[in-house]
Design an enzyme around this catalytic site. Structure first.
Site, PDB file in Angstrom:
ATOM      1  N   ARG A  74      69.548  25.645  62.818  1.00  0.00           N
ATOM      2  CA  ARG A  74      69.586  27.050  63.219  1.00  0.00           C
ATOM      3  C   ARG A  74      69.446  27.900  61.987  1.00  0.00           C
ATOM      4  NH1 ARG A  74      71.850  28.787  68.091  1.00  0.00           N
ATOM      5  NH2 ARG A  74      72.505  30.869  67.498  1.00  0.00           N
ATOM      6  N   LYS A 100      73.052  35.628  70.359  1.00  0.00           N
ATOM      7  CA  LYS A 100      73.010  36.694  71.341  1.00  0.00           C
ATOM      8  C   LYS A 100      74.379  37.059  71.874  1.00  0.00           C
ATOM      9  CE  LYS A 100      69.761  35.105  73.835  1.00  0.00           C
ATOM     10  NZ  LYS A 100      68.836  34.733  74.894  1.00  0.00           N
ATOM     11  N   GLU A 119      66.608  32.687  77.172  1.00  0.00           N
ATOM     12  CA  GLU A 119      67.253  33.192  78.372  1.00  0.00           C
ATOM     13  C   GLU A 119      67.128  34.722  78.324  1.00  0.00           C
ATOM     14  OE1 GLU A 119      71.392  32.134  78.845  1.00  0.00           O
ATOM     15  OE2 GLU A 119      71.493  33.196  80.761  1.00  0.00           O
TER      16      GLU A 119
HETATM   17  P1  ATP Z   1      73.482  32.355  72.726  1.00  0.00           P
HETATM   18  O1  ATP Z   1      74.239  32.765  71.509  1.00  0.00           O
HETATM   19  O2  ATP Z   1      73.862  33.105  73.954  1.00  0.00           O
HETATM   20  O3  ATP Z   1      73.364  30.864  72.898  1.00  0.00           O
HETATM   21  P2  ATP Z   1      70.954  32.369  71.433  1.00  0.00           P
HETATM   22  O4  ATP Z   1      70.846  33.459  70.420  1.00  0.00           O
HETATM   23  O5  ATP Z   1      71.222  30.981  70.983  1.00  0.00           O
HETATM   24  O6  ATP Z   1      72.002  32.845  72.478  1.00  0.00           O
HETATM   25  P3  ATP Z   1      68.990  31.354  73.372  1.00  0.00           P
HETATM   26  O7  ATP Z   1      68.346  32.115  74.471  1.00  0.00           O
HETATM   27  O8  ATP Z   1      70.011  30.322  73.705  1.00  0.00           O
HETATM   28  O9  ATP Z   1      69.625  32.414  72.334  1.00  0.00           O
HETATM   29  O10 ATP Z   1      67.885  30.717  72.448  1.00  0.00           O
HETATM   30  C1  ATP Z   1      66.557  30.442  72.842  1.00  0.00           C
HETATM   31  C2  ATP Z   1      65.956  29.470  71.876  1.00  0.00           C
HETATM   32  O11 ATP Z   1      66.018  29.971  70.550  1.00  0.00           O
HETATM   33  C3  ATP Z   1      66.681  28.138  71.874  1.00  0.00           C
HETATM   34  O12 ATP Z   1      65.732  27.135  72.071  1.00  0.00           O
HETATM   35  C4  ATP Z   1      67.317  28.006  70.543  1.00  0.00           C
HETATM   36  O13 ATP Z   1      67.105  26.720  70.046  1.00  0.00           O
HETATM   37  C5  ATP Z   1      66.574  29.024  69.665  1.00  0.00           C
HETATM   38  N1  ATP Z   1      67.496  29.704  68.742  1.00  0.00           N
HETATM   39  C6  ATP Z   1      68.511  30.526  69.063  1.00  0.00           C
HETATM   40  N2  ATP Z   1      69.166  30.947  67.974  1.00  0.00           N
HETATM   41  C7  ATP Z   1      68.537  30.393  66.902  1.00  0.00           C
HETATM   42  C8  ATP Z   1      68.744  30.438  65.486  1.00  0.00           C
HETATM   43  N3  ATP Z   1      69.721  31.164  64.943  1.00  0.00           N
HETATM   44  N4  ATP Z   1      67.913  29.730  64.699  1.00  0.00           N
HETATM   45  C9  ATP Z   1      66.914  28.997  65.241  1.00  0.00           C
HETATM   46  N5  ATP Z   1      66.672  28.907  66.559  1.00  0.00           N
HETATM   47  C10 ATP Z   1      67.467  29.584  67.400  1.00  0.00           C
HETATM   48 MG    MG Z   2      71.923  29.402  72.264  1.00  0.00          MG
END
Ligand code: ATP
Ligand code: MG
Length: 570
Positions: free
Chosen positions: A269, A279, A44
């Site tokens: 994750r 984020k 996003e």
């Molecule tokens: P928020 O905390 O707002 O949910 P986010 O850091 O999870 O943000 P997204 O834009 O939701 O960011 O993530 C985009 C993609 O990255 C998603 O498909 C998610 O699976 C992956 N992703 C996000 N954070 C991680 C992480 N810590 N480890 C592995 N994959 C991640």
């Molecule tokens: Mg997320």
């Protein structure tokens, strides 16, 4: 520590077969989707990418590449109030830096708004979605809890005709924000909360960065995401574990609409000690000015890591090392640091820098004379060659390398002790001066042995300590930032109160040192260049704060790791 790594030797040149690769390989072997593999990375555009995203990126792009497929970059831009084109630009920059290419396959969920709207109409026509007039608060209350079933909305049994009419009027902009939602009609008693008639569309009269004011309604993530995957023909939708209990909903939309059905597969994750990888929390640090922007070198963002001195190779080698598993765990930050250290040890030129200077006067040095000594640029890389460094009668050494009243086994400089100055001479301390008020040592007197030029002993006498130094007259002053962990504790997100993490920020994380004395050649150092300061660590020239002839250095990583400590811990 290393997760779920199996049979590394089976597939030379590839990543070991983790559970996702095995699953994809099975699908390919079975000829599913004609044996094609098509993945996507769907950020996003509401913030910068962090190292957790790098894990998701690497999994999606590498698996596509290994199976001869394609990986799309898709901006999941369904939430206009929080999104900004500047984030999309930063995401593209970071992806390219990591070394992944999406070619022509750049997409936006917003490209599908019309198609998604048509899908929603189809659900309404099938009696599988309804317009609800409950307020947000009522909806929450009706939803129930993990332990108690939810209640059906009084609007749940509207006729298809009424729902079609109301939903079309939602789309036409007749109602105000939040007045109505379109909800999937699934099961208010489901143990999976995501299936309790989740919202599909909400009214938001917000200008979208790409579609402008065309849409007064926006699709919810779960609806838009799976259907975008379907529209793009994604075969394997690889995402992190928090989406596992969204999968039944993901499947429900696809099944009920009877459209192309990608397989969602979840992996753990990435969590890293001493930082946060989400984020929504990193945004707070930026917005509240607790760090100096998204690319603050203390941030776990790719822009921050890059500015700090990380290379894409180090990030990728770290990710390869931790592997891919199904269970969440926290990876020690030292593993990331070590990946960089291993690389920079091979590639970073060595230089001398004194961060806490103490002046040494060589009393028997011929007045006004300057000697140019040969220093090796990188003992790990002969092709890096040598350079000369000026030596004169006044030098700086580190304050910590001198003790007026040394403990036993202190081999560095002290009254009567002899030490080697790297690439230069042996010197012996004869006396020292102190500040009468503080008692601090202000100056050290020493003599040098002209027979030891280059740092070799003519008579084989043993010298235990070798110190780095710079010539006072020739050195220049610079700021050096010796960063420490962003947070004071290994898991700042522990505990239920998710607002507490900001109180755990490390007040000393900036580690700014002014008035450092650097060897003269470093004045030419260019933004982004990396050096090893001998005996101290690896440093990178800051890309924002440096000026011509005035580099500012960021410590990328200290010279020695705390690896032993980690192994002891676990
Ligand atoms: P928020 O905390 O707002 O949910 P986010 O850091 O999870 O943000 P997204 O834009 O939701 O960011 O993530 C985009 C993609 O990255 C998603 O498909 C998610 O699976 C992956 N992703 C996000 N954070 C991680 C992480 N810590 N480890 C592995 N994959 C991640
Ligand atoms: Mg997320």
């Amino acid at each position: 520590m290393a997760e779920d790594k199996t049979s590394e030797g089976d597939h030379p040149g590839e990543q070991p077969r983790d559970f996702i690769r095995s699953r994809v390989a099975e699908d390919v072997a079975a000829g599913k989707h004609g044996g094609e593999v098509h993945t996507r990375f769907p950020p996003e555009p509401n913030g910068f990418l962090h190292i957790g995203h790098a894990k998701a990126i690497t999994i999606n792009f590498s698996i596509a590449a290994e199976f001869g497929g394609v990986c799309n970059l898709r901006f999941d831009d369904t939430n206009p109030a929080r999104e900004d084109p500047k984030y999309a630009a930063a995401i593209e920059e970071d992806l390219a830096w990591l070394g992944f290419s999406w070619g022509d396959n750049l997409f936006h969920a917003s490209d599908y708004f019309e198609q998604l709207y048509q899908y929603a109409l189809q659900l309404v026509e099938k009696g599988l979605a309804y317009v609800d007039d409950l307020s947000a608060e009522e909806t929450r209350e009706y939803r129930g809890t993990v332990n108690a079933a939810g209640r059906k909305s009084p609007f749940r049994e509207r006729s298809v005709e009424e729902n079609l009419d109301l939903f079309r009027r939602m789309r036409a902009g007749e109602f105000s924000d939040g007045a109505r939602t379109l909800r999937a009609k699934i099961d208010m008693a489901s143990p999976n909360m995501n299936l309790r008639d989740p919202a599909i569309y909400r009214i938001r009269k917000v200008t979208h960065q790409r579609s402008g004011d065309e849409w007064p309604i926006y699709p919810m993530y779960d609806f838009a995401h799976g259907l975008s995957d379907s529209i793009e023909g994604i075969t394997h939708s690889l995402c992190s574990l928090e989406f596992e209990n969204h999968r039944p909903l993901y499947d429900w939309f696809l099944d009920k609409l009877g459209v192309f059905h990608p397989q969602q597969i979840e992996f753990a994750r990435l969590n890293l000690s001493f930082t946060v990888l989400s984020k929504r929390y990193l945004t707070q640090l930026v917005d509240e000015g607790l760090v100096d922007g998204w690319d603050d070198p203390r941030m776990p963002t790719l822009a921050g890591l890059r500015r700090r001195g990380y290379t894409p190779e180090a990030v990728r080698s770290f990710l390869a090392g931790i592997g891919v598993a199904k269970f969440n765990s926290t990876v020690e930050l030292v593993l990331l640091e070590n990946a960089l250290r291993v690389e920079l040890n091979k590639t970073a030129p060595r230089r001398m820098a004194v961060l806490d200077p103490l002046k040494v006067v060589i009393d028997n040095w011929p007045a006004g004379e300057v000697d140019f000594l040969t220093a090796i640029n990188n003992p790990e890389d002969e092709s890096a060659g040598t350079r000369t460094v000026p030596f004169s009668g006044e030098l700086y050494i580190e304050q910590g390398d001198f003790k007026a009243d040394p403990p036993k086994k202190f081999w560095r400089l002290a009254p009567g002790n002899e030490v080697r100055l790297r690439y230069a001479f042996y010197i012996k301390c004869t006396s020292f001066e102190t500040d009468p008020e503080t008692g601090d040592v202000t100056l050290v007197h020493a003599t040098y042995d002209p027979e030891t030029r280059g740092g070799d002993s003519p008579d084989g006498r043993k010298i235990k300590a070798t110190l780095h130094w710079v010539s006072a007259e020739h050195s220049f002053e610079a700021d050096v930032r010796n960063f420490d962990h962003l947070f004071q504790t290994p898991n700042p997100m522990a505990g239920d109160d998710k607002t507490k993490f900001k109180e755990l920020l490390n007040p000393d994380s900036l580690g700014l040192k002014t008035g450092c004395k650097l060897e003269p050649g470093l004045a030419e150092a260019q933004p982004g260049e990396r050096y090893q300061f001998e005996r101290l660590g690896y440093y990178c020239v800051d890309t924002r704060l440096s000026a011509p002839q005035a580099p500012v250095f960021n410590r990328a990583v200290a010279l020695r790791d705390s690896w032993a400590k980690v192994q002891a811990r676990g």
